[in-house]
Design an enzyme around this catalytic site. Structure first.
Site, PDB file in Angstrom:
ATOM      1  N   SER A 140       0.880  -1.214   0.091  1.00 23.29           N
ATOM      2  CA  SER A 140      -0.151  -0.103   0.049  1.00 23.29           C
ATOM      3  C   SER A 140       0.791   1.341  -0.179  1.00 23.29           C
ATOM      4  O   SER A 140       2.085   1.227   0.425  1.00 23.29           O
ATOM      5  CB  SER A 140      -0.936   0.010   1.281  1.00 23.29           C
ATOM      6  OG  SER A 140      -1.569   1.310   1.664  1.00 23.29           O
ATOM      7  N   TYR A 153      -1.708  -0.766  10.509  1.00 21.22           N
ATOM      8  CA  TYR A 153      -1.836  -1.151   9.156  1.00 21.22           C
ATOM      9  C   TYR A 153      -0.439  -0.706   8.072  1.00 21.22           C
ATOM     10  O   TYR A 153       0.027  -1.632   7.504  1.00 21.22           O
ATOM     11  CB  TYR A 153      -2.984  -0.470   8.477  1.00 21.22           C
ATOM     12  CG  TYR A 153      -3.375  -0.682   6.828  1.00 21.22           C
ATOM     13  CD1 TYR A 153      -3.718  -1.778   6.669  1.00 21.22           C
ATOM     14  CD2 TYR A 153      -2.980   0.312   6.147  1.00 21.22           C
ATOM     15  CE1 TYR A 153      -4.140  -2.191   5.136  1.00 21.22           C
ATOM     16  CE2 TYR A 153      -3.365   0.176   4.779  1.00 21.22           C
ATOM     17  CZ  TYR A 153      -3.656  -1.290   4.146  1.00 21.22           C
ATOM     18  OH  TYR A 153      -3.976  -1.499   2.880  1.00 21.22           O
TER      19      TYR A 153
HETATM   20  P1  NDP Z   1     -11.551  -5.909  -0.159  1.00 20.34           P
HETATM   21  O1  NDP Z   1     -12.027  -5.404   1.421  1.00 20.34           O
HETATM   22  O2  NDP Z   1     -12.552  -5.562  -1.298  1.00 20.34           O
HETATM   23  O3  NDP Z   1     -10.837  -7.308  -0.226  1.00 20.34           O
HETATM   24  C1  NDP Z   1      -9.925  -7.747   0.772  1.00 20.34           C
HETATM   25  C2  NDP Z   1     -10.090  -9.314   0.450  1.00 20.34           C
HETATM   26  O4  NDP Z   1      -9.187  -9.818   1.598  1.00 20.34           O
HETATM   27  C3  NDP Z   1     -11.337  -9.924   0.546  1.00 20.34           C
HETATM   28  O5  NDP Z   1     -11.182 -10.681  -0.564  1.00 20.34           O
HETATM   29  C4  NDP Z   1     -11.125 -10.637   1.786  1.00 20.34           C
HETATM   30  O6  NDP Z   1     -12.226 -11.811   1.658  1.00 20.34           O
HETATM   31  C5  NDP Z   1      -9.922 -11.046   1.891  1.00 20.34           C
HETATM   32  N1  NDP Z   1      -9.678 -11.327   3.300  1.00 20.34           N
HETATM   33  C6  NDP Z   1      -9.757 -10.743   4.428  1.00 20.34           C
HETATM   34  N2  NDP Z   1      -9.354 -11.447   5.572  1.00 20.34           N
HETATM   35  C7  NDP Z   1      -8.991 -12.815   4.812  1.00 20.34           C
HETATM   36  C8  NDP Z   1      -8.444 -13.925   5.511  1.00 20.34           C
HETATM   37  N3  NDP Z   1      -8.111 -14.042   6.819  1.00 20.34           N
HETATM   38  N4  NDP Z   1      -8.205 -14.815   4.681  1.00 20.34           N
HETATM   39  C9  NDP Z   1      -8.443 -14.933   3.535  1.00 20.34           C
HETATM   40  N5  NDP Z   1      -8.753 -13.913   2.690  1.00 20.34           N
HETATM   41  C10 NDP Z   1      -9.040 -12.775   3.687  1.00 20.34           C
HETATM   42  O7  NDP Z   1     -10.198  -4.656  -0.309  1.00 20.34           O
HETATM   43  P2  NDP Z   1      -8.970  -4.688  -1.258  1.00 20.34           P
HETATM   44  O8  NDP Z   1      -9.493  -5.257  -2.303  1.00 20.34           O
HETATM   45  O9  NDP Z   1      -8.634  -3.064  -1.328  1.00 20.34           O
HETATM   46  O10 NDP Z   1      -8.007  -5.152  -0.326  1.00 20.34           O
HETATM   47  C11 NDP Z   1      -6.864  -6.100  -1.012  1.00 20.34           C
HETATM   48  C12 NDP Z   1      -5.584  -5.679  -0.633  1.00 20.34           C
HETATM   49  O11 NDP Z   1      -5.333  -4.589  -1.203  1.00 20.34           O
HETATM   50  C13 NDP Z   1      -5.281  -5.614   0.892  1.00 20.34           C
HETATM   51  O12 NDP Z   1      -4.232  -6.175   1.059  1.00 20.34           O
HETATM   52  C14 NDP Z   1      -5.463  -4.099   1.062  1.00 20.34           C
HETATM   53  O13 NDP Z   1      -4.510  -3.967   2.204  1.00 20.34           O
HETATM   54  C15 NDP Z   1      -4.770  -3.688  -0.187  1.00 20.34           C
HETATM   55  N6  NDP Z   1      -4.897  -2.074  -0.325  1.00 20.34           N
HETATM   56  C16 NDP Z   1      -5.809  -1.671  -0.842  1.00 20.34           C
HETATM   57  C17 NDP Z   1      -5.935  -0.433  -1.092  1.00 20.34           C
HETATM   58  C18 NDP Z   1      -7.459   0.209  -1.325  1.00 20.34           C
HETATM   59  O14 NDP Z   1      -7.579   1.577  -1.378  1.00 20.34           O
HETATM   60  N7  NDP Z   1      -8.563  -0.414  -1.519  1.00 20.34           N
HETATM   61  C19 NDP Z   1      -4.770   0.697  -0.906  1.00 20.34           C
HETATM   62  C20 NDP Z   1      -3.709  -0.027  -0.721  1.00 20.34           C
HETATM   63  C21 NDP Z   1      -3.771  -1.403  -0.389  1.00 20.34           C
HETATM   64  P3  NDP Z   1     -13.064 -12.589   2.888  1.00 20.34           P
HETATM   65  O15 NDP Z   1     -13.572 -11.585   3.584  1.00 20.34           O
HETATM   66  O16 NDP Z   1     -14.050 -13.352   1.962  1.00 20.34           O
HETATM   67  O17 NDP Z   1     -11.928 -13.529   3.535  1.00 20.34           O
END
Ligand code: NDP
Length: 247
Positions: A140, A153
């Site tokens: 990020s 975070y």
């Molecule tokens: P979302 O919340 O849409 O996606 C997060 C994903 O992580 C979901 O598919 C969720 O699925 C999964 N997840 C959470 N906990 C677990 C777990 N214990 N085991 C397996 N899967 C898990 O957010 P984003 O798409 O934005 O996030 C994706 C990545 O991008 C993250 O690492 C986030 O930190 C990073 N990021 C996002 C930014 C943004 O602005 N959106 C900016 C910078 C980085 P489920 O709940 O079904 O398990």
């Protein structure tokens, strides 16, 4: 080349992971989707296969080593090999440290840090054995710059920068041909803000995302770009975000 590559995507049930699974599927990759919400994964897999793509899913909690090992086995059993893992699962329940949301702190370390370690431990024996593989992780801009409410975070995302660079260096030194890429997104419109329970922090971040947020398809494009490079080329780091977002 992406076509026919077998790629695991963690956090594939929404946001960046979902967009990447769909794009790689359209480009001919065989995708293996993991996250905790099986119903969402099933819908996405149906969509990909409905368009003629190849996709399977498995319930995955990245904090469990056994789940990570099982999804690697699923990929190899289903498609015969494994080429890429996109370590993307993560969450961001931000708050000021003074709010003492210690459960959130520990959950971020468990998912954003230990989840990545578990994924790497699950694929390394395969990648070392076949002397090829691609490990891609979502950090990020919070892994590059400090900001209030994001101490834990940001810490988990700074960790990835160091870890992925050392992984790259060691792979090069050991001659295993394992490529790495670390992606640093800024504001991307996903479900990421849904875990923020601290009201002021949520309001402030929501405002930023409403003003600047762009589609997760932009990150999917960048992941595909990294995979598409010839095997002798590593795209180490990519910072990607809205053109008009100032920080
Ligand atoms: P979302 O919340 O849409 O996606 C997060 C994903 O992580 C979901 O598919 C969720 O699925 C999964 N997840 C959470 N906990 C677990 C777990 N214990 N085991 C397996 N899967 C898990 O957010 P984003 O798409 O934005 O996030 C994706 C990545 O991008 C993250 O690492 C986030 O930190 C990073 N990021 C996002 C930014 C943004 O602005 N959106 C900016 C910078 C980085 P489920 O709940 O079904 O398990």
């Amino acid at each position: 080349m992406i076509k026919d590559k077998v790629a695991i995507i963690t956090g594939a049930s929404s946001g960046i992971g979902e967009a990447t699974a769909k794009l790689l599927g359209r480009k001919g990759a065989k995708v293996v989707l993991g996250a905790r919400r099986a119903d969402k994964l099933r819908q996405i897999v149906d969509e990909i296969t409905g368009e003629g793509g190849h996709a399977v899913f498995r319930e995955l909690d990245v904090t469990r080593q056994s789940d990570n090992d099982a999804i690697v086995k699923l990929a190899k059993d289903t498609f015969g090999r494994l080429d890429v893992i996109f370590l993307n699962a993560g969450l961001m329940p931000n708050s000021p440290l003074s709010a003492l949301k210690t459960d959130d702190w520990h959950q971020m370390v468990d998912v954003n840090v230990k989840g990545v370690l578990n994924g790497v431990a699950a694929v390394l024996p395969t990648f070392i054995g076949q002397k090829s593989g691609h490990i891609i992780a979502t950090s990020s801009v919070a892994g590059l710059k400090a900001y209030p409410n994001g101490a834990v975070y940001g810490g988990t995302k700074w960790f990835l920068r160091d870890f992925m660079e050392v992984l790259r260096m060691e792979s090069a030194m050991e001659g295993t041909n394992i490529r790495t890429a670390t992606i640093y997104p800024a504001a991307i419109n996903t479900e990421l803000l849904s875990t923020i329970s601290q009201r002021d922090t949520l309001a402030q971040m929501q405002k930023t995302y409403d003003q600047y947020g762009i589609s997760p398809d932009r990150i999917a494009n960048v992941v595909a770009f990294a995979i598409e490079q010839p095997d002798d080329t590593t795209i180490n780091e990519l910072t990607v975000g809205p053109a008009d977002q100032p920080w």
